[in-house]
Design a protein around this motif. Structure first.
Motif, PDB file in Angstrom:
ATOM      1  N   PHE A   1      47.676  33.883  29.257  1.00  0.00           N
ATOM      2  CA  PHE A   1      47.387  33.950  30.684  1.00  0.00           C
ATOM      3  C   PHE A   1      48.520  34.650  31.434  1.00  0.00           C
ATOM      4  O   PHE A   1      48.270  35.458  32.337  1.00  0.00           O
ATOM      5  CB  PHE A   1      47.169  32.545  31.251  1.00  0.00           C
ATOM      6  N   ALA A   2      49.748  34.365  31.049  1.00  0.00           N
ATOM      7  CA  ALA A   2      50.897  34.979  31.725  1.00  0.00           C
ATOM      8  C   ALA A   2      50.932  36.483  31.529  1.00  0.00           C
ATOM      9  O   ALA A   2      51.407  37.225  32.403  1.00  0.00           O
ATOM     10  CB  ALA A   2      52.190  34.352  31.218  1.00  0.00           C
ATOM     11  N   GLU A   3      50.426  36.951  30.395  1.00  0.00           N
ATOM     12  CA  GLU A   3      50.467  38.377  30.081  1.00  0.00           C
ATOM     13  C   GLU A   3      49.337  39.166  30.730  1.00  0.00           C
ATOM     14  O   GLU A   3      49.376  40.407  30.746  1.00  0.00           O
ATOM     15  CB  GLU A   3      50.417  38.560  28.565  1.00  0.00           C
ATOM     16  N   LEU A   4      48.334  38.495  31.265  1.00  0.00           N
ATOM     17  CA  LEU A   4      47.231  39.208  31.907  1.00  0.00           C
ATOM     18  C   LEU A   4      47.710  39.890  33.190  1.00  0.00           C
ATOM     19  O   LEU A   4      48.439  39.284  33.980  1.00  0.00           O
ATOM     20  CB  LEU A   4      46.094  38.238  32.240  1.00  0.00           C
ATOM     21  N   PRO A   5      47.309  41.134  33.418  1.00  0.00           N
ATOM     22  CA  PRO A   5      47.670  41.796  34.684  1.00  0.00           C
ATOM     23  C   PRO A   5      46.970  41.117  35.852  1.00  0.00           C
ATOM     24  O   PRO A   5      45.746  40.943  35.835  1.00  0.00           O
ATOM     25  CB  PRO A   5      47.174  43.237  34.487  1.00  0.00           C
TER      26      PRO A   5
ATOM     27  N   CYS B   1      44.547  33.024  45.863  1.00  0.00           N
ATOM     28  CA  CYS B   1      43.674  33.689  44.888  1.00  0.00           C
ATOM     29  C   CYS B   1      44.506  34.459  43.874  1.00  0.00           C
ATOM     30  O   CYS B   1      45.592  34.945  44.182  1.00  0.00           O
ATOM     31  CB  CYS B   1      42.731  34.684  45.580  1.00  0.00           C
ATOM     32  N   LEU B   2      43.955  34.605  42.674  1.00  0.00           N
ATOM     33  CA  LEU B   2      44.502  35.504  41.668  1.00  0.00           C
ATOM     34  C   LEU B   2      43.428  36.524  41.315  1.00  0.00           C
ATOM     35  O   LEU B   2      42.314  36.152  40.920  1.00  0.00           O
ATOM     36  CB  LEU B   2      44.920  34.733  40.416  1.00  0.00           C
ATOM     37  N   PHE B   3      43.742  37.804  41.506  1.00  0.00           N
ATOM     38  CA  PHE B   3      42.879  38.893  41.067  1.00  0.00           C
ATOM     39  C   PHE B   3      43.388  39.321  39.694  1.00  0.00           C
ATOM     40  O   PHE B   3      44.514  39.806  39.571  1.00  0.00           O
ATOM     41  CB  PHE B   3      42.941  40.062  42.051  1.00  0.00           C
ATOM     42  N   ILE B   4      42.569  39.138  38.669  1.00  0.00           N
ATOM     43  CA  ILE B   4      42.990  39.360  37.286  1.00  0.00           C
ATOM     44  C   ILE B   4      42.225  40.553  36.731  1.00  0.00           C
ATOM     45  O   ILE B   4      40.987  40.555  36.694  1.00  0.00           O
ATOM     46  CB  ILE B   4      42.757  38.089  36.454  1.00  0.00           C
ATOM     47  N   GLU B   5      42.971  41.610  36.295  1.00  0.00           N
ATOM     48  CA  GLU B   5      42.356  42.906  36.006  1.00  0.00           C
ATOM     49  C   GLU B   5      42.819  43.490  34.661  1.00  0.00           C
ATOM     50  O   GLU B   5      43.500  44.504  34.633  1.00  0.00           O
ATOM     51  CB  GLU B   5      42.676  43.886  37.125  1.00  0.00           C
ATOM     52  N   PRO B   6      42.379  42.901  33.556  1.00  0.00           N
ATOM     53  CA  PRO B   6      42.742  43.496  32.261  1.00  0.00           C
ATOM     54  C   PRO B   6      41.825  44.637  31.843  1.00  0.00           C
ATOM     55  O   PRO B   6      42.142  45.393  30.921  1.00  0.00           O
ATOM     56  CB  PRO B   6      42.606  42.320  31.293  1.00  0.00           C
ATOM     57  N   ASN B   7      40.658  44.772  32.512  1.00  0.00           N
ATOM     58  CA  ASN B   7      39.647  45.740  32.088  1.00  0.00           C
ATOM     59  C   ASN B   7      39.466  46.846  33.117  1.00  0.00           C
ATOM     60  O   ASN B   7      39.566  46.612  34.326  1.00  0.00           O
ATOM     61  CB  ASN B   7      38.309  45.024  31.860  1.00  0.00           C
TER      62      ASN B   7
END
Length: 302
Positions: A52-56, A72-78
């Motif tokens: 989880f920590a490594e996700l952008p 909020c957290l916007f999480i954008e690995p893709n």
């Protein structure tokens, strides 16, 4: 005359006591500690903190229309225009949303996880089980569209109160997203309160609910009868996947069955054979993901 005054005084004491107790239980339901949620998810191997920590990700505070910040957290690995917003249940926070987020990240989505009002790192003093939360959800959707463009694909996944919130958002405000997944929602808040009163107090609901709902209206500004996904479900035209575990005794599966029956247009129902309330994924993870895959393939990206 003395007996009349004594009876009146007794009724006033009962009304005040019952009203305060009832409204406090609803407005300030005891939340789980963040450490407890995190340790629970790690122990169950549903949360890998290193991964989880490594996700952008970007940490964003969105202004609620009710006057506080929503963390909020916007999480954008893709590299994608497909987004999922996760709406957690009462007493939980965005850490509980990570396991659902991961389902969608693996399927090429990016995600937004956030804390509801009075939960986690967000502001707000009370929980309203979807009444005010639906306006906050709209603020999250609007912010996502503002940042990523109006033509992105957006789905919302919600658990328990979060599921009721997304149905109220879609049905009462605007059917503005592309699909919805409602996991163990109540169909009507007053029916849910009657169900809990019967279980916990062993008294007829009419001895408590009219007093309690009045105190909530006075103290928090809404009638519990307004929090009713079943009353707006026919307004939702986009696809909805309804999920519920059959052994759930906190919110009976019959509530989801009623919502499914009343929804017109594209819909799907998955009733999990195992699991207490909000445990459908935890106890039926493979089947849960298969239901989502079928829903996405047949009703969303057909």
């Amino acid at each position: 005359m003395k007996k009349w005054w004594a009876a009146a005084a007794g009724m006033a004491v009962y009304t005040m006591g019952a009203g305060m107790y009832f409204s406090n239980r609803i407005m300030y339901m005891k939340k789980k500690e963040e450490d407890f949620i995190q340790n629970r998810e790690i122990t169950a191997k549903r949360l890998d903190m290193k991964h989880f920590a490594e996700l952008p990700k970007s940490e964003i505070t969105i202004n609620s229309p009710s006057g506080y910040g929503l963390k909020c957290l916007f999480i954008e690995p893709n590299n994608t225009d497909k987004w999922i917003i996760i709406s957690h249940g009462v007493t939980e926070n965005k850490i509980n949303s990570i396991k659902y987020m991961n389902i969608f990240l693996k399927r090429g989505f990016n995600a937004v996880i956030y804390d509801h009002r009075r939960h986690g790192e967000s502001g707000g003093k009370t929980s309203s089980y979807g009444h005010y939360e639906k306006f906050d959800l709209k603020a999250v959707v609007d912010e996502l569209k503002s940042r990523k463009g109006p033509d992105i694909t957006i789905g919302i996944h919600g658990e328990s109160m979060g599921a009721a919130t997304l149905l109220l958002y879609a049905g009462m405000l605007e059917d503005a997203c592309d699909f919805y997944i409602a996991d163990c929602p109540f169909s009507d808040f007053e029916d849910q309160l009657k169900h809990q009163i019967k279980k916990e107090v062993k008294l007829p609901s009419w001895t408590i609910l009219p007093i309690g709902r009045t105190f909530i209206k006075i103290r928090d500004g809404y009638w519990t009868s307004e929090v009713s996904p079943i009353s707006v479900i026919k307004n939702i035209k986009k696809p909805v996947l309804f999920i519920h575990s059959l052994p759930d005794t906190f919110i009976p599966a019959d509530m989801t069955k009623k919502l499914y029956q009343e929804k017109t247009g594209p819909k799907q129902l998955y009733l999990a054979p195992y699991g207490a309330h909000a445990q459908s994924y935890n106890e039926n993870s493979q089947e849960y993901q298969e239901a989502i895959d079928q829903f996405l393939k047949e009703l969303v990206f057909k």
